[in-house]
Design an enzyme around this catalytic site. Structure first.
Site, PDB file in Angstrom:
ATOM      1  N   HIS A   1       0.823  -1.205   0.000  1.00 55.63           N
ATOM      2  CA  HIS A   1       0.000   0.000   0.000  1.00 55.63           C
ATOM      3  C   HIS A   1       0.859   1.256   0.000  1.00 55.63           C
ATOM      4  O   HIS A   1       2.088   1.207   0.109  1.00 55.63           O
ATOM      5  CB  HIS A   1      -0.957  -0.009   1.202  1.00 55.63           C
ATOM      6  CG  HIS A   1      -0.288   0.004   2.548  1.00 55.63           C
ATOM      7  ND1 HIS A   1       0.273   1.134   3.095  1.00 55.63           N
ATOM      8  CD2 HIS A   1      -0.105  -0.987   3.472  1.00 55.63           C
ATOM      9  CE1 HIS A   1       0.775   0.855   4.284  1.00 55.63           C
ATOM     10  NE2 HIS A   1       0.561  -0.439   4.541  1.00 55.63           N
TER      11      HIS A   1
ATOM     12  N   CYS B   1       3.089  -4.911   6.711  1.00 54.82           N
ATOM     13  CA  CYS B   1       2.760  -4.627   5.318  1.00 54.82           C
ATOM     14  C   CYS B   1       3.951  -4.010   4.591  1.00 54.82           C
ATOM     15  O   CYS B   1       4.953  -3.639   5.200  1.00 54.82           O
ATOM     16  CB  CYS B   1       1.563  -3.682   5.236  1.00 54.82           C
ATOM     17  SG  CYS B   1       0.008  -4.421   5.793  1.00 54.82           S
TER      18      CYS B   1
END
Length: 335
Positions: A207, A225
């Site tokens: 992301h 992440c």
């Protein structure tokens, strides 16, 4: 216009420093042609050279990193004597140029968390040389490690809302920074404007980032992440379809050929991990032997030791294949 740089051999560097400058603040992806020899794995933006840029105004080293698609850890390693928070006008900054591809299939996306670097292999276009595009990214902290293995992109979302997991909400509350149950899309959303779900239990994502955490790209800072610069995640989001394979590896030492020269590239340990110099040396020997057809060549041991000591991520040549003419080759075969 792209940032203006001059690329030069080391022997000529001082003679041309006055020509180095950059003209604006646009970021630009690092795009490389893959080696013509499919067995080679060293990629170079500018052949037989290293790259420098000269600051046109006072700024931070991290501003330069973003402009040239480098992460914080990488640019600090390349400029160990530079104050990352204050670069003076006309100060010369060393940039990355040459890299060794991770030992993975050249298909889809590879994330080598040991170097905070992504390698995306776009489908080859007819009449054009195959390419690889490389991006800086952040990875999971010591207590929230990014998982390794092969996976794939299973879903893509533009302008996502963030629903912080209860574990993260508890952590923030304990630090006096409580989070809402939902963070709406916008400049302060930690997911940024684009996210891609990986097929890994636990909700791992590739992301973007919020405007307050731009400088965390290229660091071990996330909850597991993979975090990218806003312009990079936008480009990747628009390029890769659902189903794209993703290989997540940890290769702090890489070895590869370019033409007849063997290179080694070494990176420091991630936080919470410790590899001794003897362990690094043993790992390097194994990789060198593998790259040379399971035979250990008479490589430059001083160059190897220097690379394993510097750990600055710059590929260093350690061996060159001897030139064999037909007569010499036949004598070796007979003997």
């Amino acid at each position: 216009m792209s940032p203006k740089i001059i690329f030069m051999k080391i022997s000529a560097a001082l003679a041309f420093l006055t020509l180095l400058s950059f003209l604006n603040c646009e970021a630009w992806a690092s795009t490389y042609d893959l080696p013509a020899n499919g067995n080679d794995s060293v990629i170079t933006e500018f052949d037989d050279s290293f790259s420098l840029t000269r600051a046109e105004h006072n700024e931070t080293l991290l501003d330069v990193a973003r402009r040239f698609n480098l992460g914080q850890t990488e640019i600090v390693r390349l400029n160990p004597d530079t104050d990352r928070w204050h670069i003076k006008k006309d100060e010369v900054i060393r940039l990355a140029n040459r890299r060794i591809l991770p030992d993975t299939p050249r298909d889809g996306i590879t994330l080598n968390i040991a170097e905070y670097r992504m390698y995306y292999y776009p489908p080859a276009e007819k009449g054009k040389a195959p390419q690889v595009i490389s991006y800086a990214h952040g990875i999971g902290r010591q207590d929230w490690k990014t998982p390794l293995g092969k996976t794939r992109i299973v879903r893509k979302v533009k302008d996502p809302a963030w629903h912080p997991p209860e574990s993260i909400r508890r952590e923030h509350a304990a630090n006096g920074d409580p989070l809402p149950a939902v963070v709406p899309p916008g400049p302060h959303n930690p997911l940024g404007a684009y996210m891609m779900h990986l097929d890994i239990p636990g909700g791992y994502l590739i992301h973007g980032t919020d405007i307050d955490k731009i400088y965390g790209i290229g660091m071990q800072i996330t909850h597991g992440c993979v975090r990218m610069y806003p312009e990079d995640i936008e480009a990747l989001y628009q390029s890769v379809p659902v189903g794209t394979p993703v290989y997540i590896v940890k290769q702090p030492i890489k070895v590869g050929w370019l033409d007849d020269t063997l290179y080694i590239e070494a990176h420091p340990d991630l936080e919470g991990e410790t590899m001794t110099q003897d362990q690094r040396y043993a790992a390097a020997l194994t990789l060198i032997e593998k790259a040379n057809g399971q035979m250990l060549p008479a490589f430059d041991r001083h160059a190897l030791e220097a690379a394993l000591t510097r750990l600055n991520g710059e590929p260093a040549p350690i061996f060159k294949r001897p030139y064999l003419n037909e007569t010499t080759a036949s004598q070796i075969t007979i003997n």
